[in-house]
Design a protein around this motif. Structure first.
Motif, PDB file in Angstrom:
ATOM      1  N   LEU A 117       0.839  -1.207   0.000  1.00 57.26           N
ATOM      2  CA  LEU A 117       0.000   0.000   0.000  1.00 57.26           C
ATOM      3  C   LEU A 117       0.868   1.250   0.000  1.00 57.26           C
ATOM      4  O   LEU A 117       0.603   2.207  -0.742  1.00 57.26           O
ATOM      5  CB  LEU A 117      -0.923  -0.007   1.220  1.00 57.26           C
ATOM      6  N   ALA A 118       1.900   1.249   0.832  1.00 56.87           N
ATOM      7  CA  ALA A 118       2.791   2.409   0.894  1.00 56.87           C
ATOM      8  C   ALA A 118       3.481   2.650  -0.440  1.00 56.87           C
ATOM      9  O   ALA A 118       3.572   3.793  -0.910  1.00 56.87           O
ATOM     10  CB  ALA A 118       3.827   2.217   1.996  1.00 56.87           C
ATOM     11  N   MET A 119       3.955   1.591  -1.070  1.00 57.35           N
ATOM     12  CA  MET A 119       4.633   1.730  -2.362  1.00 57.35           C
ATOM     13  C   MET A 119       3.677   2.257  -3.425  1.00 57.35           C
ATOM     14  O   MET A 119       4.046   3.098  -4.253  1.00 57.35           O
ATOM     15  CB  MET A 119       5.225   0.385  -2.791  1.00 57.35           C
ATOM     16  N   LEU A 120       2.413   1.783  -3.397  1.00 60.63           N
ATOM     17  CA  LEU A 120       1.427   2.246  -4.366  1.00 60.63           C
ATOM     18  C   LEU A 120       1.130   3.731  -4.187  1.00 60.63           C
ATOM     19  O   LEU A 120       1.141   4.508  -5.152  1.00 60.63           O
ATOM     20  CB  LEU A 120       0.133   1.441  -4.220  1.00 60.63           C
ATOM     21  N   LEU A 121       0.875   4.145  -2.944  1.00 66.20           N
ATOM     22  CA  LEU A 121       0.526   5.546  -2.684  1.00 66.20           C
ATOM     23  C   LEU A 121       1.694   6.487  -2.963  1.00 66.20           C
ATOM     24  O   LEU A 121       1.517   7.566  -3.528  1.00 66.20           O
ATOM     25  CB  LEU A 121       0.044   5.705  -1.246  1.00 66.20           C
ATOM     26  N   VAL A 122       2.889   6.083  -2.577  1.00 68.88           N
ATOM     27  CA  VAL A 122       4.066   6.902  -2.878  1.00 68.88           C
ATOM     28  C   VAL A 122       4.269   7.005  -4.386  1.00 68.88           C
ATOM     29  O   VAL A 122       4.620   8.074  -4.917  1.00 68.88           O
ATOM     30  CB  VAL A 122       5.322   6.315  -2.202  1.00 68.88           C
ATOM     31  N   GLY A 123       4.023   5.911  -5.076  1.00 66.04           N
ATOM     32  CA  GLY A 123       4.151   5.934  -6.532  1.00 66.04           C
ATOM     33  C   GLY A 123       3.175   6.896  -7.181  1.00 66.04           C
ATOM     34  O   GLY A 123       3.546   7.686  -8.057  1.00 66.04           O
ATOM     35  N   VAL A 124       1.908   6.851  -6.761  1.00 66.57           N
ATOM     36  CA  VAL A 124       0.895   7.757  -7.318  1.00 66.57           C
ATOM     37  C   VAL A 124       1.228   9.210  -6.980  1.00 66.57           C
ATOM     38  O   VAL A 124       1.183  10.101  -7.841  1.00 66.57           O
ATOM     39  CB  VAL A 124      -0.506   7.382  -6.790  1.00 66.57           C
ATOM     40  N   ALA A 125       1.546   9.467  -5.708  1.00 64.45           N
ATOM     41  CA  ALA A 125       1.840  10.835  -5.280  1.00 64.45           C
ATOM     42  C   ALA A 125       3.046  11.392  -6.020  1.00 64.45           C
ATOM     43  O   ALA A 125       3.049  12.559  -6.452  1.00 64.45           O
ATOM     44  CB  ALA A 125       2.074  10.870  -3.772  1.00 64.45           C
ATOM     45  N   THR A 126       4.072  10.575  -6.191  1.00 65.66           N
ATOM     46  CA  THR A 126       5.280  11.038  -6.870  1.00 65.66           C
ATOM     47  C   THR A 126       5.023  11.292  -8.349  1.00 65.66           C
ATOM     48  O   THR A 126       5.536  12.256  -8.926  1.00 65.66           O
ATOM     49  CB  THR A 126       6.412  10.013  -6.694  1.00 65.66           C
ATOM     50  N   PHE A 127       4.202  10.456  -8.972  1.00 61.64           N
ATOM     51  CA  PHE A 127       3.839  10.695 -10.377  1.00 61.64           C
ATOM     52  C   PHE A 127       3.109  12.025 -10.527  1.00 61.64           C
ATOM     53  O   PHE A 127       3.420  12.829 -11.414  1.00 61.64           O
ATOM     54  CB  PHE A 127       2.952   9.555 -10.894  1.00 61.64           C
ATOM     55  N   MET A 128       2.141  12.277  -9.660  1.00 58.17           N
ATOM     56  CA  MET A 128       1.388  13.523  -9.727  1.00 58.17           C
ATOM     57  C   MET A 128       2.277  14.733  -9.436  1.00 58.17           C
ATOM     58  O   MET A 128       2.215  15.757 -10.115  1.00 58.17           O
ATOM     59  CB  MET A 128       0.211  13.484  -8.739  1.00 58.17           C
ATOM     60  N   PHE A 129       3.116  14.602  -8.416  1.00 60.69           N
ATOM     61  CA  PHE A 129       4.031  15.686  -8.069  1.00 60.69           C
ATOM     62  C   PHE A 129       4.959  16.019  -9.238  1.00 60.69           C
ATOM     63  O   PHE A 129       5.128  17.184  -9.608  1.00 60.69           O
ATOM     64  CB  PHE A 129       4.865  15.288  -6.846  1.00 60.69           C
ATOM     65  N   SER A 130       5.568  14.999  -9.825  1.00 62.61           N
ATOM     66  CA  SER A 130       6.543  15.212 -10.889  1.00 62.61           C
ATOM     67  C   SER A 130       5.896  15.782 -12.140  1.00 62.61           C
ATOM     68  O   SER A 130       6.471  16.655 -12.803  1.00 62.61           O
ATOM     69  CB  SER A 130       7.246  13.896 -11.218  1.00 62.61           C
ATOM     70  N   SER A 131       4.710  15.310 -12.479  1.00 63.08           N
ATOM     71  CA  SER A 131       4.002  15.852 -13.647  1.00 63.08           C
ATOM     72  C   SER A 131       3.663  17.322 -13.430  1.00 63.08           C
ATOM     73  O   SER A 131       3.810  18.151 -14.333  1.00 63.08           O
ATOM     74  CB  SER A 131       2.728  15.045 -13.911  1.00 63.08           C
ATOM     75  N   GLY A 132       3.209  17.655 -12.225  1.00 57.57           N
ATOM     76  CA  GLY A 132       2.909  19.048 -11.917  1.00 57.57           C
ATOM     77  C   GLY A 132       4.140  19.919 -11.941  1.00 57.57           C
ATOM     78  O   GLY A 132       4.097  21.078 -12.389  1.00 57.57           O
TER      79      GLY A 132
END
Length: 435
Positions: A117-132
């Motif tokens: 769960l932690a890896m999934l959420l960090v992955g999503v958050a990091t993708f959104m952060f980096s795209s922004g």
């Protein structure tokens, strides 16, 4: 607004502040989640790797970030090209901001053993952060003329470090109180995630209120979808490598030295705790101080690069990086590590600011999001390779963080050698030229 007008135009101060406020807003995520608190919490608590661990938790952390950044690597140029085509950078930015805020808040519900769960959420958050991060950077050529890009980019990075400092300071104050009440990391780390998410959402509001979208929507070819148009523009850009040869040379240099930057950013707290024996509070104080020096580095070197030139300024910061990492390998005392950490802070702020400004100078104004998508591609390729190399070396050496950190200096050496081939004046001339 035409491309020549955009190149010589400088936005009002309120709009520049609104643009820079996004750096203030999103820096809490980098500082708290990736650099100071959640990364060390993931390794030590979620993955259960103690101080004498074998490096498995560190490897899992780098895998989560590597996969996320691999997705960004594939999508960033296309998202940027579509945003240019639709003149919708601001709309895309709003979506990525919301995604990062929500995923960060959900990290507060991760408990010990919730590795997947932690890896999934960090992955999503990091993708959104980096795209922004790529999208907001693409506004730089629209609000600043080439002569001021270094200064304004440095202003944004400097304000960003102030934001990271403020959020991390608030988290430290809460952790200090929580520990005085007898709470442990599983109780107070979730609250730091909610603090980070709340500040991100609130501090980004000026960006969406005052920053203007100056792009002009372009007509679509019959039966052509936006994704196809985005890929077509990326293919065209890659086919123009000869025309923009200094841009592509610099992107290669950037991708190389960013392997080192991304490694240090996401593993600094892990190194401090696993190799130097720092506790949670001491690590947070260290990162707080480093954010101050990084802010100073971004601000001071932003002014220097407008006078000295971006390539020369960047070369000096890469030399500082190399010196700091070599020293870090040999030192044993905590006091000496504080000196090295602040050398890293100065180099970090300066190198990130100089790199963004140089891309802004090399990008034609009407294709800014597309070119900053390539900047994102280079940066995220580095974010995949650098941390995974560190994690792999740590795991293979049974937890030798010193050896892994020393290997990171090689990325900066190679990036510096590649930088020598970049002609700054020629790159700006190619950006000013017509289609």
């Amino acid at each position: 607004m035409s491309a020549p007008e955009a190149r010589g135009f400088r936005a009002p101060r309120r709009e520049i502040l609104a643009w820079a406020m996004y750096d203030f807003a999103n820096s809490g995520y980098t500082t708290v989640v990736l650099t100071a608190i959640f990364n060390a919490y993931f390794v030590a608590v979620v993955a259960g790797e103690g101080a004498d661990g074998n490096g498995a938790g560190t490897l899992l952390w780098t895998v989560a970030l590597g996969v996320s950044n691999l997705v960004v690597l594939v999508s960033a140029p296309v998202i940027g090209a579509i945003a240019d085509h639709r003149a919708s950078k601001k709309r895309f930015l709003a979506l990525t901001t919301l995604g990062c805020v929500v995923a960060t808040a959900l990290l507060g519900f991760v408990d010990s053993g919730d590795v997947a769960l932690a890896m999934l959420l960090v992955g999503v958050a990091t993708f959104m952060f980096s795209s922004g991060e790529n999208l907001v950077a693409a506004f730089l050529p629209e609000i600043a003329p080439a002569r001021d890009m270094g200064r304004i980019s440095g202003y944004g990075w400097s304000l960003g470090y102030v934001g990271g400092l403020a959020v991390l300071g608030a988290c430290l104050a809460y952790i200090t109180w929580a520990e005085s009440q007898g709470q442990n990391a599983t109780q107070y780390v979730p609250v730091t995630m909610w603090i980070t998410a709340a500040v991100f959402g609130l501090a980004a509001a000026p960006t969406f209120l005052w920053l203007r979208e100056r792009g002009v929507r372009q007509a679509m070819a019959p039966r052509e979808g936006y994704v196809a148009a985005g890929f077509a523009r990326v293919r065209r850009t890659l086919a123009e490598a000869r025309r923009f040869r200094d841009l592509f040379r610099f992107l290669l240099s950037l991708a190389t030295y960013y392997c080192g930057i991304n490694t240090v950013v996401v593993l600094a707290a892990v190194y401090a705790q696993q190799a130097m024996g720092f506790g949670t509070q001491e690590t947070i104080v260290l990162i707080l101080v480093v954010n101050v020096t990084a802010s100073v580095g971004a601000f001071v070197f932003g002014h220097v690069q407008d006078r000295l030139g971006s390539v020369r300024t960047l070369g000096a910061t890469l030399l500082l990086w190399i010196a700091a990492l070599v020293l870090a390998f040999f030192i044993e005392s905590r006091s000496a590590f504080w000196v090295v950490a602040n050398m890293v802070g100065l180099a970090l702020g300066a190198s990130q600011s100089a790199g963004r400004a140089l891309i802004g100078q090399f990008a034609p104004p009407d294709r800014a999001a597309e070119f900053f998508g390539l900047w994102g591609l280079a940066g995220k390729l580095a974010a995949v390779i650098g941390p995974l190399v560190y994690g792999g070396i740590t795991y293979a050496s049974r937890g030798d963080h010193r050896l892994a950190l020393l290997s990171t200096a090689l990325f900066f050496i190679a990036g510096l050698l590649l930088l020598f081939g970049v002609d700054e004046d020629r790159g700006r001339a190619a950006a000013r030229a017509g289609p």
